[in-house]
Scaffold this motif. Structure first.
Motif, PDB file in Angstrom:
ATOM      1  N   GLU A 115       0.663  -0.943 -19.442  1.00 58.05           N
ATOM      2  CA  GLU A 115       1.798  -0.696 -18.600  1.00 58.05           C
ATOM      3  C   GLU A 115       2.979  -0.414 -19.592  1.00 58.05           C
ATOM      4  OE1 GLU A 115       1.069  -3.606 -14.658  1.00 58.05           O
ATOM      5  OE2 GLU A 115       2.262  -4.137 -16.511  1.00 58.05           O
ATOM      6  N   GLU A 116       2.970  -1.135 -20.730  1.00 57.63           N
ATOM      7  CA  GLU A 116       4.064  -0.946 -21.774  1.00 57.63           C
ATOM      8  C   GLU A 116       3.796   0.495 -22.669  1.00 57.63           C
ATOM      9  OE1 GLU A 116       5.655  -2.752 -25.895  1.00 57.63           O
ATOM     10  OE2 GLU A 116       3.785  -3.955 -24.766  1.00 57.63           O
ATOM     11  N   ALA A 117       2.464   0.756 -22.662  1.00 58.43           N
ATOM     12  CA  ALA A 117       2.235   1.874 -23.329  1.00 58.43           C
ATOM     13  C   ALA A 117       2.704   3.244 -22.400  1.00 58.43           C
ATOM     14  CB  ALA A 117       0.772   2.090 -23.794  1.00 58.43           C
TER      15      ALA A 117
ATOM     16  N   LEU B  36       5.161   3.410 -20.245  1.00 54.29           N
ATOM     17  CA  LEU B  36       6.506   3.595 -20.364  1.00 54.29           C
ATOM     18  C   LEU B  36       7.017   4.091 -21.686  1.00 54.29           C
ATOM     19  CD1 LEU B  36       9.432   3.320 -18.995  1.00 54.29           C
ATOM     20  CD2 LEU B  36       9.329   1.126 -20.448  1.00 54.29           C
ATOM     21  N   PHE B  37       6.689   3.557 -22.741  1.00 47.03           N
ATOM     22  CA  PHE B  37       7.155   4.026 -24.037  1.00 47.03           C
ATOM     23  C   PHE B  37       6.484   5.194 -24.554  1.00 47.03           C
ATOM     24  CE2 PHE B  37       8.790  -0.236 -23.819  1.00 47.03           C
ATOM     25  CZ  PHE B  37       9.928  -0.081 -24.439  1.00 47.03           C
ATOM     26  N   GLY B  38       5.686   5.807 -23.857  1.00 46.40           N
ATOM     27  CA  GLY B  38       4.954   6.958 -24.290  1.00 46.40           C
ATOM     28  C   GLY B  38       5.505   8.317 -23.628  1.00 46.40           C
ATOM     29  N   LEU B  39       6.592   8.015 -22.620  1.00 45.30           N
ATOM     30  CA  LEU B  39       7.392   8.949 -21.884  1.00 45.30           C
ATOM     31  C   LEU B  39       8.494   9.655 -22.875  1.00 45.30           C
ATOM     32  CD1 LEU B  39       8.019   7.265 -18.358  1.00 45.30           C
ATOM     33  CD2 LEU B  39       6.270   8.962 -19.089  1.00 45.30           C
ATOM     34  N   ALA B  40       8.701  10.738 -22.870  1.00 39.42           N
ATOM     35  CA  ALA B  40       9.679  11.412 -23.785  1.00 39.42           C
ATOM     36  C   ALA B  40      10.889  11.062 -23.126  1.00 39.42           C
ATOM     37  CB  ALA B  40       9.503  12.864 -23.626  1.00 39.42           C
ATOM     38  N   ALA B  41      12.017  10.647 -24.138  1.00 40.60           N
ATOM     39  CA  ALA B  41      13.499  10.419 -23.659  1.00 40.60           C
ATOM     40  C   ALA B  41      13.929  11.736 -23.261  1.00 40.60           C
ATOM     41  CB  ALA B  41      14.060   9.934 -24.816  1.00 40.60           C
ATOM     42  N   VAL B  42      14.919  11.386 -21.869  1.00 41.75           N
ATOM     43  CA  VAL B  42      15.501  12.574 -21.265  1.00 41.75           C
ATOM     44  C   VAL B  42      17.009  12.760 -21.554  1.00 41.75           C
ATOM     45  CG1 VAL B  42      16.073  13.478 -19.076  1.00 41.75           C
ATOM     46  CG2 VAL B  42      13.822  12.186 -19.235  1.00 41.75           C
ATOM     47  N   ALA B  43      17.266  13.941 -22.079  1.00 39.61           N
ATOM     48  CA  ALA B  43      18.726  14.050 -22.614  1.00 39.61           C
ATOM     49  C   ALA B  43      19.795  13.918 -21.419  1.00 39.61           C
ATOM     50  CB  ALA B  43      18.822  15.388 -23.484  1.00 39.61           C
TER      51      ALA B  43
ATOM     52  N   ASP C  31      16.725   0.899 -27.901  1.00 41.73           N
ATOM     53  CA  ASP C  31      17.878   1.345 -27.487  1.00 41.73           C
ATOM     54  C   ASP C  31      17.772   1.949 -26.038  1.00 41.73           C
ATOM     55  OD1 ASP C  31      16.894   3.875 -27.636  1.00 41.73           O
ATOM     56  OD2 ASP C  31      17.697   4.198 -29.611  1.00 41.73           O
ATOM     57  N   ARG C  32      18.983   2.614 -25.649  1.00 36.58           N
ATOM     58  CA  ARG C  32      18.887   3.151 -24.233  1.00 36.58           C
ATOM     59  C   ARG C  32      17.939   4.158 -23.902  1.00 36.58           C
ATOM     60  NH1 ARG C  32      22.832   5.409 -27.260  1.00 36.58           N
ATOM     61  NH2 ARG C  32      23.171   7.495 -27.083  1.00 36.58           N
ATOM     62  N   ARG C  33      17.382   4.881 -24.829  1.00 34.14           N
ATOM     63  CA  ARG C  33      16.770   6.068 -24.599  1.00 34.14           C
ATOM     64  C   ARG C  33      15.254   5.804 -23.984  1.00 34.14           C
ATOM     65  NH1 ARG C  33      15.172   8.610 -29.496  1.00 34.14           N
ATOM     66  NH2 ARG C  33      15.528   6.408 -30.429  1.00 34.14           N
ATOM     67  N   HIS C  34      14.747   4.408 -24.052  1.00 34.62           N
ATOM     68  CA  HIS C  34      13.395   4.210 -23.325  1.00 34.62           C
ATOM     69  C   HIS C  34      13.764   4.171 -21.945  1.00 34.62           C
ATOM     70  CE1 HIS C  34      14.763  -0.037 -23.224  1.00 34.62           C
ATOM     71  NE2 HIS C  34      14.057  -0.319 -22.234  1.00 34.62           N
ATOM     72  N   LEU C  35      15.004   3.725 -21.306  1.00 33.75           N
ATOM     73  CA  LEU C  35      15.336   3.887 -19.973  1.00 33.75           C
ATOM     74  C   LEU C  35      15.595   5.234 -19.505  1.00 33.75           C
ATOM     75  CD1 LEU C  35      15.058   1.664 -17.855  1.00 33.75           C
ATOM     76  CD2 LEU C  35      17.586   1.207 -18.143  1.00 33.75           C
TER      77      LEU C  35
ATOM     78  N   ALA D 204       2.838   1.623 -28.860  1.00 30.71           N
ATOM     79  CA  ALA D 204       3.502   2.705 -27.838  1.00 30.71           C
ATOM     80  C   ALA D 204       4.978   2.989 -27.999  1.00 30.71           C
ATOM     81  CB  ALA D 204       3.085   2.106 -26.304  1.00 30.71           C
ATOM     82  N   ARG D 205       5.764   1.981 -28.555  1.00 32.31           N
ATOM     83  CA  ARG D 205       7.071   2.188 -28.380  1.00 32.31           C
ATOM     84  C   ARG D 205       7.459   3.362 -29.423  1.00 32.31           C
ATOM     85  NH1 ARG D 205       6.729  -4.046 -28.222  1.00 32.31           N
ATOM     86  NH2 ARG D 205       7.652  -4.562 -26.325  1.00 32.31           N
ATOM     87  N   ARG D 206       7.449   4.481 -28.855  1.00 36.10           N
ATOM     88  CA  ARG D 206       7.718   5.578 -29.862  1.00 36.10           C
ATOM     89  C   ARG D 206       9.295   5.905 -29.833  1.00 36.10           C
ATOM     90  NH1 ARG D 206       2.446   6.687 -28.412  1.00 36.10           N
ATOM     91  NH2 ARG D 206       3.186   8.032 -27.014  1.00 36.10           N
ATOM     92  N   ALA D 207       9.786   5.657 -28.587  1.00 37.22           N
ATOM     93  CA  ALA D 207      11.230   6.244 -28.009  1.00 37.22           C
ATOM     94  C   ALA D 207      12.130   4.704 -27.946  1.00 37.22           C
ATOM     95  CB  ALA D 207      11.168   6.792 -26.867  1.00 37.22           C
ATOM     96  N   GLY D 208      13.182   4.821 -28.428  1.00 38.55           N
ATOM     97  CA  GLY D 208      14.182   3.880 -28.129  1.00 38.55           C
ATOM     98  C   GLY D 208      14.194   2.761 -29.224  1.00 38.55           C
TER      99      GLY D 208
END
Length: 336
Positions: A14-16, A18-25, A70-74, A120-124
């Motif tokens: 489940e964590e992978a 979420l954190f596998g999603l690309a951050a949205v500008a 940081d905020r980017r994972h959300l 998996a935490r590649r963003a944020g």
């Protein structure tokens, strides 16, 4: 395929996700202070999607108050809310500083909660949008959870500033006068605490003289009761790091714990996953018990089969429930 008999494996998957999603500008970014972390991103709905002025959701990210997240994972969830006709303000705030003399090893910058780093935490990860390292969050450093009092300074400041920022930045079609306060995990704590500032002890620098002008609170998998979270060592003793230990921590608890600031008079919804191993059910249950004793029982939504992260993962079915609960409060008129 995930084996439901392996809770740790399910939680990791489940964590992978979420954190596998690309951050949205974001559609816009504004500063609410001078520190690099005192910024807020705005995600706006498509033109006409709201059928009128879009209610604003002030959405706080989690990550156990540590700089690793940081905020980017959300941001994918913020963009998902915007697609559903809501305007979203996604703030950053000051999180934990570098632990003295501790670099590398378990709990380094790849981990949001101070436990085993998640690949998996590649963003944020406390990296600026341009890719450069944050000056206060060096790569490979271990970080404590939160800062006292700066983390609370920022939560209060951004709630107070967002209506003005919407006006000053001429964001089209956004109704910011009575936002919904929402957040996930430590961000759920932030939302609950922000709704309770009028209940703070006299002399608290963040205290309001009257309840905040908000439509309500939706706290997703929140660290809602700091006393219980501390006793359960939630997120690798994040509460002790946030408040301090011993007499110092005890003195700060009445200023920081939403469960000690009831009743608020603000409509409150708590959403939690039935298989959450990051914020155990006792943390929400103890807040609910305190709120019920204060004669303000909250709405509680339990999503069977969902852990900590699916609530904010737009690809997971649980996120639909989270969106619906936020939209339910946002749909109330400004004078409700």
């Amino acid at each position: 395929m995930m084996d439901p008999r392996d809770p740790a494996g399910v939680a990791a998957a489940e964590e992978a996700s979420l954190f596998g999603l690309a951050a949205v500008a974001p559609d816009a970014t504004a500063a609410y202070g001078e520190h690099p972390d005192q910024v807020v991103d705005f995600h706006l709905p498509p033109e006409g999607a709201a059928g009128g002025p879009a209610p604003l959701v002030l959405l706080f990210h989690g990550g156990a108050w540590r700089a690793a997240c940081d905020r980017r994972h959300l941001s994918p969830f913020a963009a998902h809310l915007a697609i559903h006709g809501l305007a979203v303000a996604l703030p950053e705030y000051r999180r934990g500083g570098v632990a003295p003399g501790r670099r590398g090893g378990p709990g380094a910058s790849g981990s949001c909660d101070g436990g085993t780093p998640g690949a998996a935490r590649r963003a944020g990860r406390g990296v600026e949008p341009g890719g450069e390292a944050h000056p206060e969050h060096p790569a490979g450093a271990q970080h404590l959870a939160g800062r006292w009092p700066e983390t609370f300074d920022d939560i209060a400041a951004v709630v107070d500033a967002v209506p003005r920022l919407v006006r000053e930045n001429a964001l089209p079609g956004v109704d910011a006068e009575r936002p919904v306060l929402a957040g996930h995990s430590a961000g759920g704590h932030a939302a609950l605490w922000a709704a309770a500032r009028h209940r703070l002890p006299p002399g608290a620098p963040w205290r309001l003289s009257a309840p905040p002008r908000v439509r309500g609170v939706v706290a997703l998998a929140p660290i809602a009761d700091l006393t219980t979270a501390r006793a359960l060592h939630v997120c690798s003793d994040a509460v002790d790091q946030l408040l301090g230990t011993g007499d110092e921590g005890a003195a700060r608890l009445p200023f920081a714990d939403p469960a000690a600031l009831l009743p608020t008079g603000v409509r409150t919804t708590l959403v939690r996953g039935g298989t959450d191993v990051d914020v155990p059910p006792q943390v929400v249950d103890s807040f609910v018990a305190a709120a019920t004793a204060a004669r303000q029982p909250p709405r509680v939504v339990r999503i069977a089969g969902a852990g900590h992260f699916p609530l904010i993962d737009p690809t997971a079915p649980a996120a639909r429930t989270a969106v619906d609960e936020i939209a339910r409060l946002a749909a109330d008129g400004p004078d409700a």
